[in-house]
Structure formats: C-alpha cells, structure tokens
Design an enzyme around this catalytic site. Structure first.
Site, PDB file in Angstrom:
ATOM      1  N   TYR A   1      14.525 -75.597 -51.044  1.00  0.00           N
ATOM      2  CA  TYR A   1      13.128 -75.449 -51.450  1.00  0.00           C
ATOM      3  C   TYR A   1      12.837 -76.386 -52.616  1.00  0.00           C
ATOM      4  O   TYR A   1      13.689 -76.576 -53.492  1.00  0.00           O
ATOM      5  CB  TYR A   1      12.862 -73.993 -51.856  1.00  0.00           C
ATOM      6  CG  TYR A   1      11.456 -73.736 -52.339  1.00  0.00           C
ATOM      7  CD1 TYR A   1      10.379 -73.790 -51.453  1.00  0.00           C
ATOM      8  CD2 TYR A   1      11.192 -73.434 -53.671  1.00  0.00           C
ATOM      9  CE1 TYR A   1       9.086 -73.554 -51.890  1.00  0.00           C
ATOM     10  CE2 TYR A   1       9.901 -73.194 -54.110  1.00  0.00           C
ATOM     11  CZ  TYR A   1       8.851 -73.256 -53.218  1.00  0.00           C
ATOM     12  OH  TYR A   1       7.567 -73.022 -53.636  1.00  0.00           O
TER      13      TYR A   1
ATOM     14  N   ASP B   1       2.701 -75.570 -65.106  1.00  0.00           N
ATOM     15  CA  ASP B   1       2.361 -75.456 -63.693  1.00  0.00           C
ATOM     16  C   ASP B   1       0.902 -75.044 -63.549  1.00  0.00           C
ATOM     17  O   ASP B   1       0.584 -73.917 -63.171  1.00  0.00           O
ATOM     18  CB  ASP B   1       3.297 -74.444 -63.031  1.00  0.00           C
ATOM     19  CG  ASP B   1       3.074 -74.320 -61.531  1.00  0.00           C
ATOM     20  OD1 ASP B   1       2.525 -75.269 -60.935  1.00  0.00           O
ATOM     21  OD2 ASP B   1       3.442 -73.270 -60.960  1.00  0.00           O
TER      22      ASP B   1
ATOM     23  N   ASP C   1       6.515 -77.043 -51.943  1.00  0.00           N
ATOM     24  CA  ASP C   1       5.314 -76.422 -52.495  1.00  0.00           C
ATOM     25  C   ASP C   1       4.215 -77.482 -52.581  1.00  0.00           C
ATOM     26  O   ASP C   1       4.347 -78.457 -53.316  1.00  0.00           O
ATOM     27  CB  ASP C   1       5.666 -75.880 -53.890  1.00  0.00           C
ATOM     28  CG  ASP C   1       4.512 -75.215 -54.611  1.00  0.00           C
ATOM     29  OD1 ASP C   1       3.382 -75.245 -54.104  1.00  0.00           O
ATOM     30  OD2 ASP C   1       4.757 -74.678 -55.713  1.00  0.00           O
TER      31      ASP C   1
ATOM     32  N   ASP D   1       1.032 -76.757 -53.462  1.00  0.00           N
ATOM     33  CA  ASP D   1      -0.050 -76.198 -54.289  1.00  0.00           C
ATOM     34  C   ASP D   1      -1.255 -75.827 -53.413  1.00  0.00           C
ATOM     35  O   ASP D   1      -1.114 -75.118 -52.438  1.00  0.00           O
ATOM     36  CB  ASP D   1      -0.425 -77.166 -55.399  1.00  0.00           C
ATOM     37  CG  ASP D   1       0.598 -77.176 -56.533  1.00  0.00           C
ATOM     38  OD1 ASP D   1       1.518 -76.345 -56.510  1.00  0.00           O
ATOM     39  OD2 ASP D   1       0.484 -78.022 -57.440  1.00  0.00           O
TER      40      ASP D   1
ATOM     41  N   HIS E   1       4.055 -75.187 -48.136  1.00  0.00           N
ATOM     42  CA  HIS E   1       3.093 -74.090 -48.246  1.00  0.00           C
ATOM     43  C   HIS E   1       1.888 -74.516 -49.069  1.00  0.00           C
ATOM     44  O   HIS E   1       1.995 -75.302 -50.009  1.00  0.00           O
ATOM     45  CB  HIS E   1       3.729 -72.796 -48.771  1.00  0.00           C
ATOM     46  CG  HIS E   1       4.287 -72.817 -50.148  1.00  0.00           C
ATOM     47  ND1 HIS E   1       3.512 -72.778 -51.282  1.00  0.00           N
ATOM     48  CD2 HIS E   1       5.572 -72.833 -50.587  1.00  0.00           C
ATOM     49  CE1 HIS E   1       4.290 -72.768 -52.357  1.00  0.00           C
ATOM     50  NE2 HIS E   1       5.537 -72.820 -51.959  1.00  0.00           N
TER      51      HIS E   1
ATOM     52  N   GLU F   1      -1.667 -72.842 -50.861  1.00  0.00           N
ATOM     53  CA  GLU F   1      -2.105 -71.543 -51.383  1.00  0.00           C
ATOM     54  C   GLU F   1      -3.624 -71.439 -51.478  1.00  0.00           C
ATOM     55  O   GLU F   1      -4.336 -72.440 -51.396  1.00  0.00           O
ATOM     56  CB  GLU F   1      -1.481 -71.303 -52.758  1.00  0.00           C
ATOM     57  CG  GLU F   1      -1.940 -72.267 -53.817  1.00  0.00           C
ATOM     58  CD  GLU F   1      -0.936 -72.404 -54.961  1.00  0.00           C
ATOM     59  OE1 GLU F   1      -1.386 -72.372 -56.120  1.00  0.00           O
ATOM     60  OE2 GLU F   1       0.262 -72.554 -54.695  1.00  0.00           O
TER      61      GLU F   1
ATOM     62  N   CYS G   1       0.538 -71.004 -62.232  1.00  0.00           N
ATOM     63  CA  CYS G   1       1.740 -70.322 -61.761  1.00  0.00           C
ATOM     64  C   CYS G   1       1.391 -68.958 -61.172  1.00  0.00           C
ATOM     65  O   CYS G   1       0.611 -68.194 -61.749  1.00  0.00           O
ATOM     66  CB  CYS G   1       2.734 -70.164 -62.910  1.00  0.00           C
ATOM     67  SG  CYS G   1       4.163 -69.150 -62.499  1.00  0.00           S
TER      68      CYS G   1
ATOM     69  N   ARG H   1       0.168 -69.467 -48.416  1.00  0.00           N
ATOM     70  CA  ARG H   1       0.474 -68.563 -49.530  1.00  0.00           C
ATOM     71  C   ARG H   1      -0.821 -67.931 -50.020  1.00  0.00           C
ATOM     72  O   ARG H   1      -1.824 -68.616 -50.207  1.00  0.00           O
ATOM     73  CB  ARG H   1       1.130 -69.356 -50.661  1.00  0.00           C
ATOM     74  CG  ARG H   1       1.209 -68.585 -51.974  1.00  0.00           C
ATOM     75  CD  ARG H   1       1.937 -69.368 -53.043  1.00  0.00           C
ATOM     76  NE  ARG H   1       1.378 -69.099 -54.357  1.00  0.00           N
ATOM     77  CZ  ARG H   1       1.825 -69.628 -55.486  1.00  0.00           C
ATOM     78  NH1 ARG H   1       2.852 -70.465 -55.475  1.00  0.00           N
ATOM     79  NH2 ARG H   1       1.258 -69.348 -56.642  1.00  0.00           N
TER      80      ARG H   1
ATOM     81  N   GLU I   1       2.398 -63.954 -52.774  1.00  0.00           N
ATOM     82  CA  GLU I   1       2.931 -64.096 -54.124  1.00  0.00           C
ATOM     83  C   GLU I   1       2.807 -62.805 -54.918  1.00  0.00           C
ATOM     84  O   GLU I   1       1.819 -62.069 -54.787  1.00  0.00           O
ATOM     85  CB  GLU I   1       2.185 -65.225 -54.846  1.00  0.00           C
ATOM     86  CG  GLU I   1       2.697 -65.555 -56.236  1.00  0.00           C
ATOM     87  CD  GLU I   1       4.106 -66.128 -56.239  1.00  0.00           C
ATOM     88  OE1 GLU I   1       5.048 -65.355 -55.924  1.00  0.00           O
ATOM     89  OE2 GLU I   1       4.274 -67.312 -56.548  1.00  0.00           O
TER      90      GLU I   1
ATOM     91  N   ASN J   1       9.371 -64.490 -52.323  1.00  0.00           N
ATOM     92  CA  ASN J   1       9.667 -65.312 -53.499  1.00  0.00           C
ATOM     93  C   ASN J   1      10.442 -64.469 -54.505  1.00  0.00           C
ATOM     94  O   ASN J   1       9.906 -63.534 -55.091  1.00  0.00           O
ATOM     95  CB  ASN J   1       8.366 -65.811 -54.130  1.00  0.00           C
ATOM     96  CG  ASN J   1       8.605 -66.655 -55.369  1.00  0.00           C
ATOM     97  OD1 ASN J   1       9.736 -67.063 -55.659  1.00  0.00           O
ATOM     98  ND2 ASN J   1       7.548 -66.927 -56.113  1.00  0.00           N
TER      99      ASN J   1
END
Length: 302
Positions: free
Chosen positions: A51, A65, A92, A94, A119, A121, A129, A164, A194, A216
């Site tokens: 990952y 982040d 990731d 975002d 992924h 989101e 974050c 996500r 998440e 996660n």
C-alpha cells in the site's frame, strides 16, 4: 536478469492477482511502503500486497496530510514502488486530485505508473487525514460523478477502483452504509470506510454491504486495532497498515539522532541497525555483480 532491475511480474498480472485475492476468501494484507526498498521487504516477508499512503507521501515531503501533494508527486512515488515488487500495489489517490475530469486523468496516470488499484474518497477537496476531526464530505451525487468519471477512464478492466467514504465520523454509520451502496452502484470494486470504531461497527458494515471491503488499521486513530485474522473472520477482504513502517522508522531515526547528539557516536546503536550484509542481501547485490561480470567477461581480438 529477469526481475533484477525491475519486477518480473507485469502490471496487468498484478491487477489480476489483486482482484483474485479480493475474492479468494483470505484477507489480503497490504502494509504501507514509504519507499521501494520497504516494498521489497514486504514481498520477501510473504504479504499479499503493498500500500502507498497519501499521508506518508505528504509526510516524506514534510507536509501535513491536507491535500497539498499533487498527482505528479503521488504517481511518481507509486511508480517507483510498483516497479520493484511482484506484488500488486494499491495507492491512495485522495479525492482524485480535483473535479471528476481530474479523477479520470488520475486513473490513466496511475494505470500508466503500473499500480494495481487506487482509492478515491468523498471528502471535500482539499481533504484532510481521515482520523482527524473537522472533515467534510461532498454530497453523494458529487462523489458518484467522481467515481463514474474514474471508472469510465479505466483502460484495464482489472485495475481496482476503491471508493473510500469518510462519512462515519460526520454523518454517522448508517449514512456511511448508504454511501457505500451508492458508490458500489457507481462502479466501485472495493469499499473503504474510514474511522470505524470497533469490531461491532466493522461487522455491521459488512452485513449491510455486498461488495469487497477494505479495513484501515492505522495506529493512534479512531479505530480499534483488530488483527488480520479477526478482520478476516468478520468478512473483510483486505487490510492496510498505511503509516506503520514510517512510524517505526522515524521512531528509530529520532532515537538514533538523539544518541549521536548526546554521545557523539553511533557506537551504542549498532545492535539496532540493519547490518550492511542484510541491506546488500535485500538489494540483491550478488545478482547485480553476477550480471555485471557476465556482461564484461569478454576479450577484445585484433
């Protein structure tokens, strides 16, 4: 020479492996790799995938982040990591780095970089974050547009698009379930919710959603740290440990630097270091040497 300068397994085959793993009935464990060398170690130790965390890419650049990194930066790091491992790499992405058209371009860039999946989101852009407070999510319809754009841009049908949702901490668990169903209908292959709190919430989510699920297990956040075995029994298909290796490394680095600052030598730290011989083993030095010798074992004739 095969597998020396780059992974022997093609990106297409890695994507097939990720999809097969998600439907295998065995949970797929994907530790985060903060650089290509860590990815080689992840493979050597028998994990199912690698990952690449957006939070880690940000942290490596000494940035929080909060959506400051670009597709170029994230894609380049993903390509470096994917190129050295035969394991599938999930990255990731975002919020897709912008509007739906940006999300579509993100898929093409990550496919070209050799990633097995990503992924995207449903946070408002710029994001933050997932285990911090103060997040905001876009309306469901906006995220559906993001996902449909991403799915439409995919050229390899085996590239895994994971949706996500960060709605659990904002709108509640039931709303997160509703979002997950809408995202699956929009074409998401995998769902990542998440900041679920505990095993009961993970179980409730699994019971309500019909598609493969990713958990996660990040440290010091809002989720209880369940084992891969526990998550597998709950019916989860994949688990990521996004920042674990970076946290381990930075803890050791800080300790070591403090010791050198205080004593003026690293002599007392040698038993905490990876030995030169182990590093060379991981780097496959001997095979490079053998290859080099094979190339230059000729003589010039007059």
């Amino acid at each position: 020479m095969t597998g020396l300068l780059a992974a022997a397994t093609s990106a297409a085959d890695k994507r097939v492996a990720l999809r097969a793993g998600l439907t295998s009935g065995r949970i797929q464990r994907l530790p985060g790799a903060f650089n290509p060398l860590v990815a080689k170690l992840v493979q050597e130790l028998g994990f199912e995938g690698v990952y690449v965390s957006g939070a880690v890419v940000s942290a490596e650049l000494a940035l929080p982040d909060i959506g400051l990194t670009t597709l170029t930066e994230v894609g380049a790091r993903g390509q470096q990591i994917a190129s050295v491992t035969d394991l599938p790499v999930l990255i990731d992405a975002d919020t897709g780095f912008g509007e739906p058209m940006n999300a579509a371009r993100t898929i093409t860039v990550l496919e070209d970089a050799g990633l097995a999946g990503c992924h995207i989101e449903d946070q408002v852009n710029p994001k933050r974050c997932g285990h911090l407070d103060g997040k905001a999510v876009v309306p469901v319809a906006d995220m559906v547009r993001r996902l449909r754009a991403a799915v439409s841009a995919r050229r390899d049908p085996n590239f895994v698009i994971c949706a996500r949702t960060d709605a659990r901490g904002i709108e509640g668990l039931d709303a997160a379930v509703d979002r997950a169903k809408a995202y699956a209908d929009a074409g998401a292959d995998l769902i990542f919710t998440e900041a679920l709190a505990d095993a009961a919430e993970f179980a409730k989510f699994r019971a309500a959603v019909d598609v493969p699920l990713l958990a996660n297990m990040t440290e010091f956040g809002k989720s209880a740290l369940l084992s891969a075995g526990e998550l597998g029994e709950l019916g989860y298909n994949a688990v990521i440990y996004p920042v674990t290796t970076l946290r381990l490394a930075m803890f050791a680095v800080e300790h070591g630097l403090r010791e050198i600052a205080a004593s003026g030598t690293q002599l007392g730290l040698l038993d905490r270091m990876q030995h030169r011989t182990r590093l060379y083993e991981l780097l496959d030095y001997q095979r490079y040497n053998d290859f080099d010798s094979g190339i230059f074992n000729f003589t010039l004739s007059e």
